[in-house]
Design an enzyme around this catalytic site. Structure first.
Site, PDB file in Angstrom:
ATOM      1  N   HIS A 140       0.813  -1.223   0.000  1.00  0.00           N
ATOM      2  CA  HIS A 140       0.000   0.000   0.000  1.00  0.00           C
ATOM      3  C   HIS A 140       0.849   1.277   0.000  1.00  0.00           C
ATOM      4  O   HIS A 140       0.332   2.359   0.274  1.00  0.00           O
ATOM      5  CB  HIS A 140      -0.945   0.018   1.205  1.00  0.00           C
ATOM      6  CG  HIS A 140      -2.033  -1.009   1.101  1.00  0.00           C
ATOM      7  ND1 HIS A 140      -2.867  -1.087   0.008  1.00  0.00           N
ATOM      8  CD2 HIS A 140      -2.411  -2.006   1.941  1.00  0.00           C
ATOM      9  CE1 HIS A 140      -3.717  -2.102   0.186  1.00  0.00           C
ATOM     10  NE2 HIS A 140      -3.453  -2.678   1.340  1.00  0.00           N
ATOM     11  N   HIS A 151      -0.855  -8.045   9.805  1.00  0.00           N
ATOM     12  CA  HIS A 151      -1.443  -7.289  10.924  1.00  0.00           C
ATOM     13  C   HIS A 151      -1.677  -8.163  12.156  1.00  0.00           C
ATOM     14  O   HIS A 151      -2.257  -7.684  13.134  1.00  0.00           O
ATOM     15  CB  HIS A 151      -2.756  -6.595  10.527  1.00  0.00           C
ATOM     16  CG  HIS A 151      -2.593  -5.563   9.459  1.00  0.00           C
ATOM     17  ND1 HIS A 151      -3.542  -4.612   9.187  1.00  0.00           N
ATOM     18  CD2 HIS A 151      -1.579  -5.327   8.595  1.00  0.00           C
ATOM     19  CE1 HIS A 151      -3.142  -3.833   8.184  1.00  0.00           C
ATOM     20  NE2 HIS A 151      -1.942  -4.269   7.820  1.00  0.00           N
TER      21      HIS A 151
HETATM   22 FE   LIG Z   1      -0.643  -3.569   6.172  1.00  0.00          FE
HETATM   23 FE   LIG Z   2       0.534  -4.818   3.257  1.00  0.00          FE
END
Ligand SMILES: [Fe+2]
Ligand SMILES: [Fe+2]
Length: 251
Positions: free
Chosen positions: A64, A169
């Site tokens: 990202h 995450h």
């Molecule tokens: Fe991430």
């Molecule tokens: Fe990522």
């Protein structure tokens, strides 16, 4: 190093815990993955400044990195803000930076990820090129699959100080120092909202899974978690002495 920082809750967790931990643990270098700071996807000049202002020295990223276009000119500057080095040639930004005597590198896996260049050979090449400049090399390995990050850890064991997973995450409990002295963990986990699916509002995520239709994902709110690892590295040899999870929670 702090894992993926997700949205405003993640930035809040970093503001809350990084300054305290800097003093408490006498930290020399703080790294955080900023790829989800801008409302869950991407980074903006404001969100990266927020991280720097909270005491983060180097910001890494991942798939990202460029999701918010206003950040694109930033990594062309001298800021310690990096993106995976194995993006194809011509992609903006840099894949590594030197900070406080350490080389910090960002690579990205290819399993369930964008089709980037081979991370194994890309990092081989970088170590050959600039590895002589310092013994301390910390790698943010942005990966989805535990098999791929595990393979990266063993491949670079003894040649870098740490291979630290980001992107899922979810923090893992397999942190250890590998036989030749590389600190390893499959994923550090995120700084972000606790009551969420990897940072997002559970109902939004359920809608996607249960209808297979596109629906926007909001960043959840409520209590925040702060997931990080503490590394002790011998600056003379570059070998890691220990890796330890530092996890916190705030209302
Ligand atoms: Fe991430
Ligand atoms: Fe990522």
């Amino acid at each position: 190093m702090v894992g993926d920082v997700v949205g405003k809750p993640g930035l809040k967790a970093v503001r809350e815990f990084v300054p305290k931990l800097r003093t408490e643990l006498k930290l020399d270098l703080v790294i955080a993955n900023g790829e989800n700071t801008a409302n869950g996807i991407g980074m903006t000049p404001d969100t990266v400044q927020d991280l720097y202002g909270s005491g983060v020295d180097v910001i890494t990223s991942g798939n990202h990195a460029w999701s918010k276009r206003e950040i694109i000119p930033y990594p062309e500057s001298e800021l310690p803000l990096i993106r995976p080095m194995n993006y194809p040639p011509g992609v903006p930004g840099h894949g590594y930076t030197f900070c406080k005597g350490a080389l910090v590198v960002n690579i990205m896996g290819r399993v369930f990820m964008p089709s980037v260049d081979d991370p194994f050979r890309a990092l081989d090449g970088l170590l050959e090129e600039v590895g002589h400049r310092t013994k301390v090399v910390i790698v943010d390995a942005h990966t989805e699959a535990t098999s791929e990050i595990g393979a990266l850890g063993w491949y670079f064991d003894g040649r870098v100080s740490a291979v630290l997973g980001t992107h899922t995450h979810i923090g893992t409990t397999d942190g250890r120092v590998l036989p030749k002295g590389t600190a390893f963990i499959s994923d550090i986990g995120m700084a972000g909202p606790r009551d969420s699916v990897i940072g997002n509002v559970p109902e939004d995520v359920l809608k996607r899974f249960m209808t297979q239709l596109y629906s926007p994902l909001g960043v959840a709110d409520g209590p925040v978690i702060f997931s990080s690892v503490l590394l002790d590295i011998d600056a003379n040899t570059g070998k890691a002495k220990s890796i330890q999870r530092i996890d916190r929670e705030a209302p």
